[in-house]
Design an enzyme around this catalytic site. Structure first.
Site, PDB file in Angstrom:
ATOM      1  N   HIS A 168      22.915  32.573  14.641  1.00  0.00           N
ATOM      2  CA  HIS A 168      21.611  31.903  14.668  1.00  0.00           C
ATOM      3  C   HIS A 168      20.756  32.367  15.840  1.00  0.00           C
ATOM      4  CE1 HIS A 168      23.130  29.337  11.477  1.00  0.00           C
ATOM      5  NE2 HIS A 168      21.863  29.008  11.264  1.00  0.00           N
TER       6      HIS A 168
ATOM      7  N   TYR B 191      12.429  23.186  13.499  1.00  0.00           N
ATOM      8  CA  TYR B 191      13.776  23.273  12.923  1.00  0.00           C
ATOM      9  C   TYR B 191      14.809  23.372  14.047  1.00  0.00           C
ATOM     10  CZ  TYR B 191      17.112  24.809   9.266  1.00  0.00           C
ATOM     11  OH  TYR B 191      18.154  24.911   8.372  1.00  0.00           O
TER      12      TYR B 191
ATOM     13  N   TRP C 115      21.372  35.599   3.488  1.00  0.00           N
ATOM     14  CA  TRP C 115      21.776  34.810   4.658  1.00  0.00           C
ATOM     15  C   TRP C 115      22.958  33.903   4.310  1.00  0.00           C
ATOM     16  CZ3 TRP C 115      21.220  34.945   9.702  1.00  0.00           C
ATOM     17  CH2 TRP C 115      21.562  33.810  10.463  1.00  0.00           C
ATOM     18  N   TRP C 116      22.869  33.233   3.172  1.00  0.00           N
ATOM     19  CA  TRP C 116      23.964  32.366   2.753  1.00  0.00           C
ATOM     20  C   TRP C 116      25.269  33.145   2.648  1.00  0.00           C
ATOM     21  CZ3 TRP C 116      21.360  29.477  -1.920  1.00  0.00           C
ATOM     22  CH2 TRP C 116      20.500  28.486  -1.424  1.00  0.00           C
TER      23      TRP C 116
END
Length: 104
Positions: free
Chosen positions: A22, A41, A76-77
């Site tokens: 991240h 976020y 990304w997942w």
């Protein structure tokens, strides 16, 4: 603005790698998040349980949810799947939280 809260579930040996990935969030993923309305976020980790708490604000939940159909989100997942509990499509297993209080 709609405030969203979700819990996700990390594997206990993946905390450092999750944070590292991240910290180096792909520019195209950042762009997609912004394009689909995400702002403010943050993700918090409970190291005792492996649960993360994600908080974000979006102008439209329907618009934001369409990010799941983008190639970059699916990529990304897949990249993050080894670190956390996931669904068959590699999306993170999440528990949506209901807001019960907000101090303005």
């Amino acid at each position: 603005m709609v405030r969203l809260g979700q819990v996700m579930y990390l594997h206990k040996d993946a905390f450092d790698e999750y944070q590292k990935r991240h910290a180096a969030l792909w520019p195209e993923m950042k762009l997609a998040l912004r394009e689909y309305g995400a702002s403010n976020y943050s993700i918090f980790l409970n190291k005792e349980t492996g649960q993360t708490f994600a908080y974000l604000e979006v102008p439209s939940v329907e618009t934001y949810n369409r990010i799941a159909d983008t190639d970059v989100c699916k990529k990304w997942w897949k990249y993050m799947a080894p670190l956390m509990d996931t669904n068959p499509d590699n999306s993170p297993v999440t528990t949506d939280l209901k807001e019960v209080f907000h101090l303005e």
